[in-house]
Design a protein around this motif. Structure first.
Motif, PDB file in Angstrom:
ATOM      1  N   ALA A  49     -18.296 -20.767   3.871  1.00  0.00           N
ATOM      2  CA  ALA A  49     -17.178 -20.822   4.525  1.00  0.00           C
ATOM      3  C   ALA A  49     -16.655 -22.130   4.808  1.00  0.00           C
ATOM      4  CB  ALA A  49     -17.610 -20.102   6.058  1.00  0.00           C
ATOM      5  N   VAL A  50     -15.267 -21.879   4.728  1.00  0.00           N
ATOM      6  CA  VAL A  50     -14.526 -23.302   5.216  1.00  0.00           C
ATOM      7  C   VAL A  50     -13.440 -22.782   5.898  1.00  0.00           C
ATOM      8  CG1 VAL A  50     -13.162 -23.042   3.132  1.00  0.00           C
ATOM      9  CG2 VAL A  50     -13.412 -25.306   4.157  1.00  0.00           C
ATOM     10  N   ASP A  51     -12.790 -23.923   6.789  1.00  0.00           N
ATOM     11  CA  ASP A  51     -11.788 -23.333   7.902  1.00  0.00           C
ATOM     12  C   ASP A  51     -10.675 -23.401   7.235  1.00  0.00           C
ATOM     13  OD1 ASP A  51     -13.507 -26.032   9.676  1.00  0.00           O
ATOM     14  OD2 ASP A  51     -13.582 -23.845  10.055  1.00  0.00           O
ATOM     15  N   SER A  52     -10.238 -23.836   6.283  1.00  0.00           N
ATOM     16  CA  SER A  52      -9.051 -23.921   5.448  1.00  0.00           C
ATOM     17  C   SER A  52      -8.854 -22.583   4.525  1.00  0.00           C
ATOM     18  CB  SER A  52      -8.500 -25.203   4.689  1.00  0.00           C
ATOM     19  OG  SER A  52      -9.787 -25.438   3.556  1.00  0.00           O
ATOM     20  N   PHE A  53      -7.688 -22.579   4.106  1.00  0.00           N
ATOM     21  CA  PHE A  53      -7.230 -21.526   3.299  1.00  0.00           C
ATOM     22  C   PHE A  53      -7.174 -22.081   1.683  1.00  0.00           C
ATOM     23  CE2 PHE A  53      -5.182 -17.131   2.333  1.00  0.00           C
ATOM     24  CZ  PHE A  53      -4.794 -17.288   0.953  1.00  0.00           C
ATOM     25  N   LEU A  54      -8.148 -21.465   0.918  1.00  0.00           N
ATOM     26  CA  LEU A  54      -8.334 -22.335  -0.214  1.00  0.00           C
ATOM     27  C   LEU A  54      -7.314 -21.505  -1.254  1.00  0.00           C
ATOM     28  CD1 LEU A  54     -12.347 -22.562  -0.724  1.00  0.00           C
ATOM     29  CD2 LEU A  54     -10.688 -24.264   0.146  1.00  0.00           C
ATOM     30  N   SER A  55      -7.138 -22.387  -2.218  1.00  0.00           N
ATOM     31  CA  SER A  55      -6.150 -22.156  -3.257  1.00  0.00           C
ATOM     32  C   SER A  55      -6.801 -21.083  -4.294  1.00  0.00           C
ATOM     33  CB  SER A  55      -5.519 -23.209  -4.108  1.00  0.00           C
ATOM     34  OG  SER A  55      -6.603 -23.878  -5.000  1.00  0.00           O
ATOM     35  N   SER A  56      -6.210 -20.501  -5.205  1.00  0.00           N
ATOM     36  CA  SER A  56      -6.769 -19.715  -6.099  1.00  0.00           C
ATOM     37  C   SER A  56      -7.753 -20.187  -7.096  1.00  0.00           C
ATOM     38  CB  SER A  56      -5.796 -18.922  -7.173  1.00  0.00           C
ATOM     39  OG  SER A  56      -5.050 -19.773  -7.681  1.00  0.00           O
ATOM     40  N   TRP A  57      -7.765 -21.689  -7.165  1.00  0.00           N
ATOM     41  CA  TRP A  57      -8.653 -22.261  -8.145  1.00  0.00           C
ATOM     42  C   TRP A  57      -9.759 -22.894  -7.160  1.00  0.00           C
ATOM     43  CZ3 TRP A  57      -9.094 -27.543  -7.474  1.00  0.00           C
ATOM     44  CH2 TRP A  57      -8.257 -28.210  -7.022  1.00  0.00           C
ATOM     45  N   GLN A  58      -9.476 -23.380  -5.772  1.00  0.00           N
ATOM     46  CA  GLN A  58     -10.278 -23.987  -5.121  1.00  0.00           C
ATOM     47  C   GLN A  58     -11.498 -23.078  -4.442  1.00  0.00           C
ATOM     48  OE1 GLN A  58      -7.532 -25.351  -1.845  1.00  0.00           O
ATOM     49  NE2 GLN A  58      -8.000 -27.292  -2.423  1.00  0.00           N
ATOM     50  N   HIS A  59     -11.123 -21.733  -4.655  1.00  0.00           N
ATOM     51  CA  HIS A  59     -12.261 -21.003  -4.041  1.00  0.00           C
ATOM     52  C   HIS A  59     -13.153 -20.701  -4.880  1.00  0.00           C
ATOM     53  CE1 HIS A  59      -9.557 -17.248  -5.444  1.00  0.00           C
ATOM     54  NE2 HIS A  59     -10.593 -17.244  -6.089  1.00  0.00           N
ATOM     55  N   LEU A  60     -13.138 -20.932  -6.204  1.00  0.00           N
ATOM     56  CA  LEU A  60     -14.080 -20.709  -7.287  1.00  0.00           C
ATOM     57  C   LEU A  60     -15.209 -21.775  -7.162  1.00  0.00           C
ATOM     58  CD1 LEU A  60     -12.023 -20.036 -10.235  1.00  0.00           C
ATOM     59  CD2 LEU A  60     -12.915 -18.287  -8.759  1.00  0.00           C
ATOM     60  N   SER A  61     -14.756 -23.124  -6.401  1.00  0.00           N
ATOM     61  CA  SER A  61     -15.896 -24.037  -6.470  1.00  0.00           C
ATOM     62  C   SER A  61     -16.685 -24.094  -5.235  1.00  0.00           C
ATOM     63  CB  SER A  61     -15.078 -25.233  -6.630  1.00  0.00           C
ATOM     64  OG  SER A  61     -15.792 -26.453  -6.465  1.00  0.00           O
ATOM     65  N   GLY A  62     -18.093 -24.031  -5.418  1.00  0.00           N
ATOM     66  CA  GLY A  62     -18.686 -24.319  -4.029  1.00  0.00           C
ATOM     67  C   GLY A  62     -18.471 -25.477  -3.439  1.00  0.00           C
ATOM     68  N   SER A  63     -17.971 -26.602  -3.995  1.00  0.00           N
ATOM     69  CA  SER A  63     -17.873 -27.823  -3.342  1.00  0.00           C
ATOM     70  C   SER A  63     -16.664 -27.860  -2.306  1.00  0.00           C
ATOM     71  CB  SER A  63     -17.550 -28.999  -3.997  1.00  0.00           C
ATOM     72  OG  SER A  63     -16.298 -28.678  -5.027  1.00  0.00           O
ATOM     73  N   ALA A  64     -15.685 -26.757  -2.447  1.00  0.00           N
ATOM     74  CA  ALA A  64     -14.650 -26.530  -1.327  1.00  0.00           C
ATOM     75  C   ALA A  64     -15.232 -26.196   0.000  1.00  0.00           C
ATOM     76  CB  ALA A  64     -13.706 -25.853  -2.013  1.00  0.00           C
ATOM     77  N   TYR A  65     -16.337 -25.346  -0.300  1.00  0.00           N
ATOM     78  CA  TYR A  65     -16.798 -24.820   1.224  1.00  0.00           C
ATOM     79  C   TYR A  65     -17.753 -25.777   1.901  1.00  0.00           C
ATOM     80  CZ  TYR A  65     -15.361 -20.534  -1.163  1.00  0.00           C
ATOM     81  OH  TYR A  65     -14.719 -19.497  -1.784  1.00  0.00           O
ATOM     82  N   ARG A  66     -17.514 -25.637   3.247  1.00  0.00           N
ATOM     83  CA  ARG A  66     -18.033 -26.795   4.293  1.00  0.00           C
ATOM     84  C   ARG A  66     -19.515 -26.177   4.725  1.00  0.00           C
ATOM     85  NH1 ARG A  66     -15.717 -29.536   9.843  1.00  0.00           N
ATOM     86  NH2 ARG A  66     -17.331 -30.631  10.188  1.00  0.00           N
TER      87      ARG A  66
END
Length: 127
Positions: A98-115
């Motif tokens: 999970a992450v607090d922000s709304f991820l873009s369509s390419w960001q959500h594919l990457s585990g590093s974008a999640y907190r």
């Protein structure tokens, strides 16, 4: 302190179904991005599905599209992954993120974008 706790994994036969749950505590994730990833033995962690924002838009990896469904119950602060028509290649440890922000369509594919991450739950599909 934020915690994500997965449950629902287990042993199932090819063609069977399982529903994974990810219960969040410590904050409300009703408008956050929540995803599922999986990691098979000897392989990298892969994106499976994501549900984003208060509108609940969803996206899936091609390998699970049409077989898996991600959903959320905001009242329970829980995200689900309904898995149907399971295949042996679905065998993996499944992680909720999970992450607090709304991820873009390419960001959500990457585990590093999640907190935040759960501890994982094992899914084994036997033939």
């Amino acid at each position: 302190q934020v915690q994500l706790v997965e449950s629902g994994g287990g042993l199932v036969q090819v063609g069977g179904s399982l529903r994974l749950s990810c219960a969040a505590s410590g904050r409300t994730f009703s408008s956050a991005t929540m995803g599922w990833f999986r990691q098979a033995p000897g392989k990298e962690r892969d994106f499976v599905a994501v549900i984003k924002g208060s509108g609940g838009s969803t996206y899936y990896a091609d390998s699970v599209k049409g077989r898996f469904t991600i959903s959320r119950d905001n009242a329970k602060n829980t995200v689900y992954l309904q898995m149907s028509n399971l295949k042996s290649e679905d065998t993996a440890v499944y992680y909720c993120a999970a992450v607090d922000s709304f991820l873009s369509s390419w960001q959500h594919l990457s585990g590093s974008a999640y907190r935040y991450w759960g501890q994982g739950t094992q899914v084994t599909v036997s033939s």
